[in-house]
Design a protein around this motif. Structure first.
Motif, PDB file in Angstrom:
ATOM      1  N   LEU A  96       0.843  -1.194   0.000  1.00  0.00           N
ATOM      2  CA  LEU A  96       0.000   0.000   0.000  1.00  0.00           C
ATOM      3  C   LEU A  96       0.872   1.236   0.000  1.00  0.00           C
ATOM      4  N   VAL A  97       0.360   2.306  -0.577  1.00  0.00           N
ATOM      5  CA  VAL A  97       1.092   3.576  -0.527  1.00  0.00           C
ATOM      6  C   VAL A  97       1.192   4.002   0.938  1.00  0.00           C
ATOM      7  N   PRO A  98       2.278   4.671   1.312  1.00  0.00           N
ATOM      8  CA  PRO A  98       2.493   5.026   2.722  1.00  0.00           C
ATOM      9  C   PRO A  98       1.343   5.793   3.375  1.00  0.00           C
ATOM     10  N   SER A  99       0.667   6.644   2.640  1.00  0.00           N
ATOM     11  CA  SER A  99      -0.358   7.496   3.251  1.00  0.00           C
ATOM     12  C   SER A  99      -1.593   6.740   3.731  1.00  0.00           C
ATOM     13  N   VAL A 100      -1.772   5.470   3.343  1.00  0.00           N
ATOM     14  CA  VAL A 100      -2.973   4.729   3.760  1.00  0.00           C
ATOM     15  C   VAL A 100      -2.651   3.518   4.640  1.00  0.00           C
ATOM     16  N   ARG A 101      -1.398   3.345   4.978  1.00  0.00           N
ATOM     17  CA  ARG A 101      -1.021   2.197   5.806  1.00  0.00           C
ATOM     18  C   ARG A 101      -1.581   2.364   7.220  1.00  0.00           C
ATOM     19  N   GLY A 102      -1.769   1.226   7.884  1.00  0.00           N
ATOM     20  CA  GLY A 102      -2.239   1.241   9.257  1.00  0.00           C
ATOM     21  C   GLY A 102      -3.751   1.337   9.403  1.00  0.00           C
ATOM     22  N   GLN A 103      -4.491   1.192   8.309  1.00  0.00           N
ATOM     23  CA  GLN A 103      -5.948   1.293   8.347  1.00  0.00           C
ATOM     24  C   GLN A 103      -6.652  -0.045   8.104  1.00  0.00           C
ATOM     25  N   GLY A 104      -5.878  -1.126   8.059  1.00  0.00           N
ATOM     26  CA  GLY A 104      -6.461  -2.451   7.870  1.00  0.00           C
ATOM     27  C   GLY A 104      -6.698  -2.846   6.424  1.00  0.00           C
ATOM     28  N   TYR A 105      -6.312  -1.999   5.470  1.00  0.00           N
ATOM     29  CA  TYR A 105      -6.539  -2.313   4.062  1.00  0.00           C
ATOM     30  C   TYR A 105      -5.741  -3.534   3.603  1.00  0.00           C
ATOM     31  N   ALA A 106      -4.513  -3.692   4.094  1.00  0.00           N
ATOM     32  CA  ALA A 106      -3.689  -4.820   3.646  1.00  0.00           C
ATOM     33  C   ALA A 106      -4.281  -6.146   4.109  1.00  0.00           C
ATOM     34  N   SER A 107      -4.715  -6.226   5.365  1.00  0.00           N
ATOM     35  CA  SER A 107      -5.326  -7.464   5.865  1.00  0.00           C
ATOM     36  C   SER A 107      -6.620  -7.768   5.122  1.00  0.00           C
ATOM     37  N   GLU A 108      -7.397  -6.728   4.853  1.00  0.00           N
ATOM     38  CA  GLU A 108      -8.655  -6.888   4.113  1.00  0.00           C
ATOM     39  C   GLU A 108      -8.374  -7.426   2.709  1.00  0.00           C
ATOM     40  N   THR A 109      -7.367  -6.875   2.067  1.00  0.00           N
ATOM     41  CA  THR A 109      -6.964  -7.323   0.733  1.00  0.00           C
ATOM     42  C   THR A 109      -6.508  -8.776   0.769  1.00  0.00           C
ATOM     43  N   LEU A 110      -5.640  -9.085   1.708  1.00  0.00           N
ATOM     44  CA  LEU A 110      -5.076 -10.429   1.760  1.00  0.00           C
ATOM     45  C   LEU A 110      -6.163 -11.468   2.066  1.00  0.00           C
ATOM     46  N   ARG A 111      -7.074 -11.172   2.977  1.00  0.00           N
ATOM     47  CA  ARG A 111      -8.174 -12.115   3.246  1.00  0.00           C
ATOM     48  C   ARG A 111      -8.981 -12.382   1.974  1.00  0.00           C
ATOM     49  N   ALA A 112      -9.284 -11.329   1.226  1.00  0.00           N
ATOM     50  CA  ALA A 112     -10.064 -11.489  -0.009  1.00  0.00           C
ATOM     51  C   ALA A 112      -9.298 -12.309  -1.040  1.00  0.00           C
ATOM     52  N   LEU A 113      -8.004 -12.077  -1.167  1.00  0.00           N
ATOM     53  CA  LEU A 113      -7.228 -12.822  -2.163  1.00  0.00           C
ATOM     54  C   LEU A 113      -6.988 -14.272  -1.734  1.00  0.00           C
ATOM     55  N   LEU A 114      -6.934 -14.531  -0.446  1.00  0.00           N
ATOM     56  CA  LEU A 114      -6.848 -15.922   0.012  1.00  0.00           C
ATOM     57  C   LEU A 114      -8.136 -16.668  -0.325  1.00  0.00           C
ATOM     58  N   ALA A 115      -9.274 -16.017  -0.149  1.00  0.00           N
ATOM     59  CA  ALA A 115     -10.560 -16.625  -0.525  1.00  0.00           C
ATOM     60  C   ALA A 115     -10.609 -16.856  -2.033  1.00  0.00           C
ATOM     61  N   TYR A 116     -10.159 -15.877  -2.805  1.00  0.00           N
ATOM     62  CA  TYR A 116     -10.111 -16.006  -4.265  1.00  0.00           C
ATOM     63  C   TYR A 116      -9.228 -17.198  -4.660  1.00  0.00           C
ATOM     64  N   ALA A 117      -8.080 -17.331  -4.002  1.00  0.00           N
ATOM     65  CA  ALA A 117      -7.172 -18.440  -4.306  1.00  0.00           C
ATOM     66  C   ALA A 117      -7.866 -19.778  -4.066  1.00  0.00           C
ATOM     67  N   ARG A 118      -8.575 -19.907  -2.939  1.00  0.00           N
ATOM     68  CA  ARG A 118      -9.300 -21.158  -2.658  1.00  0.00           C
ATOM     69  C   ARG A 118     -10.325 -21.448  -3.743  1.00  0.00           C
ATOM     70  N   GLU A 119     -11.062 -20.387  -4.148  1.00  0.00           N
ATOM     71  CA  GLU A 119     -12.102 -20.558  -5.173  1.00  0.00           C
ATOM     72  C   GLU A 119     -11.528 -20.996  -6.512  1.00  0.00           C
ATOM     73  N   THR A 120     -10.289 -20.632  -6.801  1.00  0.00           N
ATOM     74  CA  THR A 120      -9.684 -20.968  -8.089  1.00  0.00           C
ATOM     75  C   THR A 120      -8.848 -22.244  -8.036  1.00  0.00           C
ATOM     76  N   GLY A 121      -8.880 -22.949  -6.916  1.00  0.00           N
ATOM     77  CA  GLY A 121      -8.195 -24.231  -6.830  1.00  0.00           C
ATOM     78  C   GLY A 121      -6.766 -24.195  -6.347  1.00  0.00           C
ATOM     79  N   ILE A 122      -6.281 -23.051  -5.929  1.00  0.00           N
ATOM     80  CA  ILE A 122      -4.924 -22.972  -5.384  1.00  0.00           C
ATOM     81  C   ILE A 122      -4.945 -23.644  -4.012  1.00  0.00           C
ATOM     82  N   THR A 123      -4.024 -24.558  -3.775  1.00  0.00           N
ATOM     83  CA  THR A 123      -4.050 -25.342  -2.541  1.00  0.00           C
ATOM     84  C   THR A 123      -3.214 -24.763  -1.414  1.00  0.00           C
ATOM     85  N   CYS A 124      -2.288 -23.871  -1.736  1.00  0.00           N
ATOM     86  CA  CYS A 124      -1.443 -23.276  -0.699  1.00  0.00           C
ATOM     87  C   CYS A 124      -0.974 -21.909  -1.179  1.00  0.00           C
TER      88      CYS A 124
END
Length: 162
Positions: free
Chosen positions: A93-121
């Motif tokens: 994330l750009v420095p001005s928006v860090r610390g607001q939970g956006y990275a964790s929110e992004t990563l949770r969504a992409l982990l779910a996306y990975a599961r949906e597309t068959g990625i196992t790890c």
């Protein structure tokens, strides 16, 4: 997509525009975007599309805020899943928006996306001094699986709990 973010999967043309520093008509960028890691993600994605099976690449994404549509960072899978079904992920994330939970929110969504597309790890890593990124991976449900003198390694495997 998440409650606060749109994870916009880049097309080949958009990745090329990002590399060239050209904004497409629909893209609005925060002043610090793109960062070097965003350009590296676009480069990896384009390489997979030209040298390998780009159709199998899970994607490179712009992280856009819903409130104003600004691209505030990026995330990507570092190539198609390997023969074992695993892939490495990166985000920033750009420095001005860090610390607001956006990275964790992004990563949770992409982990779910990975599961949906068959990625196992999904694997990730962070330098020992990058405590913020370590917290992001833990908050998103990834577990610490090892470390060396420089880096901590994390992974998320569907069905395996922390």
């Amino acid at each position: 997509m998440t409650k606060r973010l749109v994870l916009h999967r880049l097309s080949v043309g958009e990745a090329e525009e990002l590399m060239a520093g050209a904004r497409n008509e629909s893209a609005r960028w925060a002043p610090e975007y793109p960062m070097d890691d965003d350009l590296a993600a676009a480069r990896r994605f384009l390489r997979a599309c030209t040298e390998g099976d780009g159709a199998r690449h899970p994607g490179a994404f712009e992280i856009r805020r819903r409130t104003d549509g600004l691209a505030i960072g990026g995330a990507d899978f570092h190539g198609p899943a390997g023969a074992d079904g695993s892939v490495t992920i990166g985000y920033g994330l750009v420095p001005s928006v860090r610390g607001q939970g956006y990275a964790s929110e992004t990563l949770r969504a992409l982990l779910a996306y990975a599961r949906e597309t068959g990625i196992t790890c999904v694997k990730g890593d962070a330098d020992l001094d990058n405590v913020a990124s370590q917290h992001v991976m833990a908050a998103a449900g990834m577990r610490l699986v090892g470390e060396d003198e420089r880096v901590r390694y994390y992974e998320s495997v569907p069905g395996r709990t922390l």
